[in-house]
Design a protein around this motif. Sequence first.
Motif, mmCIF file in Angstrom:
data_model
loop_
_atom_site.group_PDB
_atom_site.id
_atom_site.type_symbol
_atom_site.label_atom_id
_atom_site.label_comp_id
_atom_site.label_asym_id
_atom_site.label_seq_id
_atom_site.Cartn_x
_atom_site.Cartn_y
_atom_site.Cartn_z
ATOM 1 N N VAL A 142 5.568 98.020 48.155
ATOM 2 C CA VAL A 142 5.674 98.663 46.837
ATOM 3 C C VAL A 142 7.137 98.712 46.387
ATOM 4 N N CYS A 143 8.035 99.110 47.291
ATOM 5 C CA CYS A 143 9.469 99.135 46.948
ATOM 6 C C CYS A 143 9.969 97.737 46.592
ATOM 7 N N GLY A 144 9.526 96.735 47.339
ATOM 8 C CA GLY A 144 9.943 95.369 47.061
ATOM 9 C C GLY A 144 9.436 94.869 45.724
ATOM 10 N N GLY A 145 8.202 95.207 45.382
ATOM 11 C CA GLY A 145 7.645 94.794 44.094
ATOM 12 C C GLY A 145 8.380 95.412 42.921
ATOM 13 N N ILE A 146 8.675 96.689 43.035
ATOM 14 C CA ILE A 146 9.413 97.369 41.961
ATOM 15 C C ILE A 146 10.834 96.804 41.868
ATOM 16 N N THR A 147 11.449 96.534 43.009
ATOM 17 C CA THR A 147 12.794 95.970 43.020
ATOM 18 C C THR A 147 12.806 94.585 42.384
ATOM 19 N N ALA A 148 11.798 93.765 42.689
ATOM 20 C CA ALA A 148 11.712 92.433 42.067
ATOM 21 C C ALA A 148 11.588 92.568 40.550
ATOM 22 N N CYS A 149 10.841 93.551 40.076
ATOM 23 C CA CYS A 149 10.725 93.783 38.627
ATOM 24 C C CYS A 149 12.068 94.199 38.027
ATOM 25 N N LEU A 150 12.820 95.034 38.741
ATOM 26 C CA LEU A 150 14.145 95.427 38.245
ATOM 27 C C LEU A 150 15.076 94.224 38.150
ATOM 28 N N TYR A 151 14.990 93.321 39.134
ATOM 29 C CA TYR A 151 15.803 92.104 39.062
ATOM 30 C C TYR A 151 15.362 91.222 37.894
ATOM 31 N N LEU A 152 14.064 91.173 37.636
ATOM 32 C CA LEU A 152 13.567 90.401 36.495
ATOM 33 C C LEU A 152 14.105 90.974 35.189
ATOM 34 N N PHE A 153 14.070 92.301 35.052
ATOM 35 C CA PHE A 153 14.580 92.942 33.834
ATOM 36 C C PHE A 153 16.077 92.689 33.654
ATOM 37 N N SER A 154 16.857 92.808 34.725
ATOM 38 C CA SER A 154 18.293 92.579 34.582
ATOM 39 C C SER A 154 18.584 91.096 34.319
ATOM 40 N N GLY A 155 17.788 90.211 34.898
ATOM 41 C CA GLY A 155 17.954 88.790 34.612
ATOM 42 C C GLY A 155 17.643 88.462 33.162
ATOM 43 N N LEU A 156 16.580 89.073 32.645
ATOM 44 C CA LEU A 156 16.240 88.859 31.235
ATOM 45 C C LEU A 156 17.300 89.453 30.311
ATOM 46 N N TYR A 157 17.886 90.578 30.706
ATOM 47 C CA TYR A 157 18.970 91.183 29.937
ATOM 48 C C TYR A 157 20.168 90.221 29.876
ATOM 49 N N CYS A 158 20.548 89.673 31.032
ATOM 50 C CA CYS A 158 21.663 88.717 31.060
ATOM 51 C C CYS A 158 21.322 87.453 30.279
ATOM 52 N N LEU A 159 20.081 87.002 30.371
ATOM 53 C CA LEU A 159 19.660 85.812 29.637
ATOM 54 C C LEU A 159 19.712 86.039 28.133
ATOM 55 N N SER A 160 19.300 87.227 27.696
ATOM 56 C CA SER A 160 19.344 87.510 26.258
ATOM 57 C C SER A 160 20.789 87.568 25.763
ATOM 58 N N ARG A 161 21.694 88.116 26.557
ATOM 59 C CA ARG A 161 23.112 88.134 26.174
ATOM 60 C C ARG A 161 23.670 86.717 26.136
#
Length: 170
Positions: A142-161
């Motif tokens: 569960v911790c790993g899944g949530i962490t992977a989602c956080l990395y996805l969100f930060s990656g999408l944030y960097c991609l949008s910038r």
Amino acid sequence: PPSVPPPSGPPARGSLSLHRPYLRSPLGLLRLGQLALGAAFWVTVAAHKYEGAAHFALFAAVLVWLLTLALFGLSLLGRWELVPWLGSRWLLTNLVHDLALGVGLYAAATGIMGYKASQRSYCNLPGYSQHCLYGAYLSASVCGGITACLYLFSGLYCLSRRCRDQRDII
């Protein structure tokens, strides 16, 4: 003979101070969550008996966590220009780290721990008296899944910038 002045030393860097706008930015907050949940993942796995593919999951989680800690520290201090070649491409560095390493390795580690939890699902039955790793493996998953989602969100944030031709992380 004319005197030659001594060579100049390295430029003064000034005192270290926190880059507070980064800490309040979406990327800074996501990094804090990644560090907290990533530590929860690998501490949960490391604190219990593990074997087989869980070694890879632990290696992947610790590797990504240490790299994230380095990115967070350099960004928080505003010292990413000290990293050769990557410092001038800091937004791209964060993007690749988040999407390739963060999402990729944490998704693999989550899958491994989820599979190991499903193998141990028999031991959460009432009356089972042996030591059971089901809870630890499920918690790590569960911790790993949530962490992977956080990395996805930060990656999408960097991609949008990056798509908006911005070169800075905040």
